[in-house]
Design an enzyme around this catalytic site. Structure first.
Site, mmCIF file in Angstrom:
data_model
loop_
_atom_site.group_PDB
_atom_site.id
_atom_site.type_symbol
_atom_site.label_atom_id
_atom_site.label_comp_id
_atom_site.label_asym_id
_atom_site.label_seq_id
_atom_site.Cartn_x
_atom_site.Cartn_y
_atom_site.Cartn_z
ATOM 1 N N ASP A 1 0.818 -1.210 0.000
ATOM 2 C CA ASP A 1 0.000 0.000 0.000
ATOM 3 C C ASP A 1 0.854 1.264 0.000
ATOM 4 O O ASP A 1 2.037 1.239 0.357
ATOM 5 C CB ASP A 1 -0.882 0.038 1.258
ATOM 6 C CG ASP A 1 -2.009 -0.970 1.228
ATOM 7 O OD1 ASP A 1 -2.063 -1.780 0.294
ATOM 8 O OD2 ASP A 1 -2.837 -0.944 2.162
ATOM 9 N N HIS B 1 3.806 -2.308 3.039
ATOM 10 C CA HIS B 1 3.840 -0.976 2.436
ATOM 11 C C HIS B 1 5.138 -0.798 1.648
ATOM 12 O O HIS B 1 6.207 -1.171 2.141
ATOM 13 C CB HIS B 1 3.747 0.114 3.512
ATOM 14 C CG HIS B 1 2.431 0.122 4.234
ATOM 15 N ND1 HIS B 1 2.155 -0.769 5.261
ATOM 16 C CD2 HIS B 1 1.329 0.891 4.062
ATOM 17 C CE1 HIS B 1 0.925 -0.536 5.694
ATOM 18 N NE2 HIS B 1 0.389 0.465 4.994
#
Length: 260
Positions: free
Chosen positions: A73, A220
């Site tokens: 993400d 991430h």
């Protein structure tokens, strides 16, 4: 029907009915308490994607296959995302990147590199609005559309997957995703690598503990804000080594998903 959806329907029937009956009987305090309990149930449904209370969500892959999905993400980030891409290439692993529209517009070449490497691209909103699930319906649709169109302008096709900021799904978020033809995606393993206090060792331990067929792992490739590199970037090599040792293949989500 998911457990969360069943909880929503039962709580709506029981708590709202109880509040109405208590109000008629003059027990206003108890009526307010029942409504407060209902509000707690609704907020849990928004903030805990694993409940899938307001819409179907992809939370796992097909557990009968020796496959897992690594998802990233908050990118693309020019330096950190390229580091992730290099590590994935070394292990011949595929992943899914949930990107932010504003970062796509700032670094279109990095997005193009993600696509050219064979990874899947989903959207994570336009600028990671932490309150997106509470915005008015048209604003939610506009945010998602802008991110989707920014991706399409670079790679020539619209993404079909959407992971809302923080994973929060309200009825409005669910409605917007349905209107735009997007599949909602959550996770089964949360690495917590986005925390400023996270270390690569702690992230690796947390992910490895959840390595099992069908797992969707949340990582991430860029920080939500600023230039900090998430701990998951450094942990990725160790995670992939453990996945290989467990005989697990890393795939993108769409070809192998099942909805909860």
């Amino acid at each position: 029907m998911s457990a969360g959806r069943a909880l929503f329907l039962v709580s709506t029937l029981v708590l709202v009915t109880a509040a109405a009956v208590l109000a008629v009987l003059g027990a206003r305090g108890l009526a307010l308490l029942a409504l407060g309990g209902y509000a707690v149930v609704l907020m849990a449904g928004v903030m805990i994607p694993q409940l899938a209370m307001f819409a179907p969500m992809v939370l796992r892959l097909d557990g009968t296959r020796q496959e897992i999905a690594l998802t990233f993400d908050d990118g693309p980030g020019p330096a950190s995302t390229r580091q992730v891409l290099a590590t994935l290439a070394r292990f011949e692993a595929r992943a899914t990147f949930f990107v932010l529209g504003e970062k796509v517009r700032a670094a279109p070449n990095v997005l193009r590199e993600i696509a050219e490497a064979g990874h899947e691209i989903g959207i994570h909103g336009d600028w990671h609005d932490r309150l997106l699930s509470l915005r008015n319906p048209e604003r939610i649709v506009a945010d998602i559309e802008r991110a989707r169109d920014s991706v399409a302008a670079v790679i020539g096709k619209r993404p079909l997957l959407f992971r809302p900021p923080l994973g929060h799904v309200s009825p409005r978020t669910a409605s917007a995703a349905k209107r735009l033809g997007l599949t909602l995606v959550g996770w089964s393993v949360r690495s917590r690598d986005g925390l400023a206090s996270a270390t690569a060792e702690a992230v690796q331990r947390r992910v490895v503990a959840g390595l099992q067929p069908g797992a969707i792992i949340l990582l991430h490739d860029s920080a939500e804000r600023g230039e900090r590199v998430p701990a998951g970037v450094a942990a990725l090599s160790g995670i992939l080594e453990e996945a290989t040792r467990h005989g697990l293949r890393c795939v993108s989500i769409s070809p192998s998903c099942e909805q909860s």
